[in-house]
Design an enzyme around this catalytic site. Structure first.
Site, PDB file in Angstrom:
ATOM      1  CD  GLU A 216      25.677  35.411  32.478  1.00 16.83           C
ATOM      2  OE1 GLU A 216      25.003  35.554  33.516  1.00 16.83           O
ATOM      3  OE2 GLU A 216      25.266  35.755  31.361  1.00 16.83           O
ATOM      4  CB  CYS A 250      24.792  32.727  40.821  1.00 16.21           C
ATOM      5  SG  CYS A 250      23.771  32.142  39.464  1.00 16.21           S
TER       6      CYS A 250
HETATM    7  P1  NAD Z   1      35.329  31.739  41.062  1.00 21.54           P
HETATM    8  O1  NAD Z   1      35.242  33.110  40.505  1.00 21.54           O
HETATM    9  O2  NAD Z   1      36.214  31.512  42.239  1.00 21.54           O
HETATM   10  O3  NAD Z   1      35.851  30.711  39.928  1.00 21.54           O
HETATM   11  C1  NAD Z   1      35.241  30.586  38.664  1.00 21.54           C
HETATM   12  C2  NAD Z   1      36.247  30.042  37.662  1.00 21.54           C
HETATM   13  O4  NAD Z   1      37.332  30.950  37.571  1.00 21.54           O
HETATM   14  C3  NAD Z   1      36.847  28.674  37.996  1.00 21.54           C
HETATM   15  O5  NAD Z   1      36.901  27.882  36.821  1.00 21.54           O
HETATM   16  C4  NAD Z   1      38.254  28.993  38.485  1.00 21.54           C
HETATM   17  O6  NAD Z   1      39.191  28.012  38.119  1.00 21.54           O
HETATM   18  C5  NAD Z   1      38.574  30.282  37.751  1.00 21.54           C
HETATM   19  N1  NAD Z   1      39.449  31.161  38.534  1.00 21.54           N
HETATM   20  C6  NAD Z   1      39.473  31.314  39.885  1.00 21.54           C
HETATM   21  N2  NAD Z   1      40.412  32.213  40.235  1.00 21.54           N
HETATM   22  C7  NAD Z   1      40.981  32.650  39.083  1.00 21.54           C
HETATM   23  C8  NAD Z   1      42.030  33.592  38.786  1.00 21.54           C
HETATM   24  N3  NAD Z   1      42.666  34.253  39.747  1.00 21.54           N
HETATM   25  N4  NAD Z   1      42.354  33.784  37.486  1.00 21.54           N
HETATM   26  C9  NAD Z   1      41.715  33.129  36.504  1.00 21.54           C
HETATM   27  N5  NAD Z   1      40.735  32.214  36.727  1.00 21.54           N
HETATM   28  C10 NAD Z   1      40.374  31.978  37.993  1.00 21.54           C
HETATM   29  O7  NAD Z   1      33.835  31.288  41.351  1.00 21.54           O
HETATM   30  P2  NAD Z   1      33.298  29.952  41.982  1.00 21.54           P
HETATM   31  O8  NAD Z   1      33.663  29.896  43.417  1.00 21.54           O
HETATM   32  O9  NAD Z   1      33.642  28.780  41.123  1.00 21.54           O
HETATM   33  O10 NAD Z   1      31.705  30.196  41.842  1.00 21.54           O
HETATM   34  C11 NAD Z   1      31.005  30.988  42.739  1.00 21.54           C
HETATM   35  C12 NAD Z   1      30.736  32.378  42.190  1.00 21.54           C
HETATM   36  O11 NAD Z   1      30.187  32.308  40.887  1.00 21.54           O
HETATM   37  C13 NAD Z   1      29.704  33.117  43.019  1.00 21.54           C
HETATM   38  O12 NAD Z   1      30.064  34.468  43.149  1.00 21.54           O
HETATM   39  C14 NAD Z   1      28.432  32.985  42.192  1.00 21.54           C
HETATM   40  O13 NAD Z   1      27.461  33.969  42.449  1.00 21.54           O
HETATM   41  C15 NAD Z   1      28.979  33.067  40.808  1.00 21.54           C
HETATM   42  N6  NAD Z   1      28.079  32.437  39.847  1.00 21.54           N
HETATM   43  C16 NAD Z   1      27.453  33.212  38.927  1.00 21.54           C
HETATM   44  C17 NAD Z   1      26.568  32.617  38.029  1.00 21.54           C
HETATM   45  C18 NAD Z   1      25.838  33.411  36.978  1.00 21.54           C
HETATM   46  O14 NAD Z   1      25.260  32.783  36.089  1.00 21.54           O
HETATM   47  N7  NAD Z   1      25.828  34.720  37.030  1.00 21.54           N
HETATM   48  C19 NAD Z   1      26.351  31.243  38.091  1.00 21.54           C
HETATM   49  C20 NAD Z   1      27.022  30.506  39.043  1.00 21.54           C
HETATM   50  C21 NAD Z   1      27.893  31.099  39.916  1.00 21.54           C
END
Ligand code: NAD
Length: 470
Positions: A216, A250
């Site tokens: 997602e 998002c």
């Molecule tokens: P992110 O991708 O930075 O992090 C998400 C999760 O991944 C966190 O729990 C983090 O600990 C983990 N993570 C981060 N880097 C990682 C790595 N290198 N390896 C493994 N795990 C890792 O996202 P964010 O900043 O928490 O959220 C914002 C993003 O999420 C935006 O792009 C937003 O559009 C998207 N989002 C999508 C939805 C949806 O339902 N489609 C909902 C909310 C947010």
């Protein structure tokens, strides 16, 4: 078989692996009981603690916690509980003529041990929402919430350890390294919500074990305002959808494409609406939250400065305060394509507005970018709406409103390619965490038996007839 015995989380994973058949064979009643316990905790025992934690994390208003976190999960639980019995029934399918003497059905079995990695922006909804589907499908689950909302993660950890045994659901807090370590384990399914960049890391880790994935993701969601749109209605919805959660959503409108003939009306209605919702002193409004941390605050402040340097015009807002991670609701026009605001997902309370002359121009522009998670259309003319839907691609679309498509559990929620893979919510979420196992039972010899070897001329003729007629 993968040897993961030296993994930090091997112990929890092994316990869940050993317990997966026990959990997977539970009745719908047992699963509903677990879901109702989660619902009770959200609604009653932990509600205030969650509200307080979210305020500490980024001053999220209490009403927004209730509506966009607690309510959405509670509503999902209610819907799943009233349908689970039906979803778990064997689904009989038809039998083709050549398979006479057989009967077939589909049964939805759990995938097994699942990992749910969630982001910080809606930490409760995006951790417990997928958990509801995973429990409904009969899986064991490890949850890894974001490190960026530590207060909320701590309350959720307490809830999970009170409600579940570690061998069915466990929540592991921690930094990115925790996710990286978890991703080394051979999960049966990984449900990840976050950015497309990290989505790629998750998908390549999953490929090592051929774990199935739901991704997602996010991206830039366009909002198209046609000249036939009811401007006042459009503005009321866009201001709400954009500034909810401080723009850290998002499916928030990322940028607006407005017909040049209604640009001035749009901008003046927008200014008035922001003041109506948040007063003239937005900073003191209790309805507007803050940016989650310094890193994201600095990223957003830099993107305003970058747009200004590139001759964009700030129509509204544009100021910020580092002491409080505050970015004012901002509307910017004439933003060049080279500006960060037009290149990256904004994920904050800044809205660029671009004008267009023809719908073809809009379609071409949208299709020149990655497929969005959401595409919004404000128009009264049905043929305009139809043309835009037919000629573009997007995970979800909402017409004459925004963001609320997420809350209809009868709809699948998810992106397409860069904005996501797979679907969540309701029946779609249940299926995402299940394997649709096909079962065929032969109860009598059928026409196929006539085709067993040796392959005589008669059988060759039969094979030819089968190709032609059956
Ligand atoms: P992110 O991708 O930075 O992090 C998400 C999760 O991944 C966190 O729990 C983090 O600990 C983990 N993570 C981060 N880097 C990682 C790595 N290198 N390896 C493994 N795990 C890792 O996202 P964010 O900043 O928490 O959220 C914002 C993003 O999420 C935006 O792009 C937003 O559009 C998207 N989002 C999508 C939805 C949806 O339902 N489609 C909902 C909310 C947010």
């Amino acid at each position: 078989m993968t040897d993961y015995s030296d993994n930090k989380f091997a112990n929890v994973f092994d316990k869940q692996k050993a317990n997966q058949y026990e959990v997977g064979n539970t009745s719908y009643k047992t699963r509903i009981k677990k879901l109702k316990a989660l619902k009770y905790a959200l609604e009653k025992t932990y509600r205030q603690a969650l509200r307080d934690a979210m305020y500490k994390d980024f001053k999220k208003p209490q009403v927004e916690v209730d509506l966009t976190e607690i309510y959405l999960v509670v509503k999902e639980i209610k819907y799943v509980c009233s349908n689970l019995k039906t979803w778990l029934k064997k689904e009989k399918v038809e039998t083709p003529l050549t398979l006479l003497g057989t009967t077939s059905y589909i049964t939805y079995e759990p995938k097994g041990v699942c990992l749910i990695i969630s982001p910080w922006n809606y930490p409760i909804t995006l951790t417990f929402g997928p958990l509801v589907s995973a429990i409904a499908s009969g899986n064991t689950v490890i949850l890894k919430p974001s490190e960026m909302t530590p207060n909320t993660s701590a309350v959720m950890a307490e809830m999970v350890s009170e409600l579940f045994k570690e061998d069915e659901v466990a929540l592991i807090e921690g930094e990115v390294e925790v996710s990286e370590e978890l991703l080394k384990l051979p999960f049966n399914h990984i449900f990840f919500t976050g950015s497309p960049q990290v989505g790629k890391i998750v998908m390549s880790a999953a490929a090592k074990h051929l774990s199935s994935v739901t991704l997602e993701l996010g991206g830039k969601s366009p909002t198209i305002i046609h000249e036939s749109a009811a401007i006042e209605n459009a503005v009321k919805n866009i201001v709400w959808g954009k500034y909810l959660n401080g723009g850290q959503t998002c499916i928030a409108p990322d940028y607006v494409l407005v017909h040049e003939s209604v640009k001035t009306a749009f901008i003046s209605a927008f200014k008035k609406q922001v003041t109506d919702y948040y007063t003239e002193h937005v900073k003191t409004s209790t309805s507007f939250c803050r940016i989650v941390n310094k890193r994201h605050f600095e990223r957003l402040a830099a993107s305003i400065e970058d747009a200004k340097e590139k001759q964009a015009s700030v129509e509204f807002g544009g100021h910020y305060d580092a002491s409080d991670n505050y970015i004012a609701p901002t509307l910017i026009s004439d933003v060049p394509e080279s500006a960060t605001l037009m290149q990256e997902e904004i994920f904050g309370p800044i809205l660029p507005v671009k004008t267009y002359q023809t719908i073809d121009e809009v379609i071409q522009y949208v299709n020149s970018k990655e497929k969005p998670l959401a595409l919004y259309i404000y128009a009264k003319k049905k043929n305009v709406v139809r043309t835009i839907i037919n000629q573009t691609r997007a995970g979800t679309t909402c017409i004459n409103s925004n963001a609320i498509q997420f809350s209809n559990h009868y709809l699948p929620f998810g992106g397409s390619n860069n904005s996501g893979i797979g679907k969540a919510h309701g029946y779609f979420g249940f299926k995402e965490f299940s394997n649709a196992r096909s079962v065929l039972k032969k109860y009598a010899p059928g026409p196929l038996n006539l085709l067993f070897p040796p392959y005589t001329n008669f059988k060759e003729t039969l094979a030819k007839l089968s190709i032609k007629w059956f």
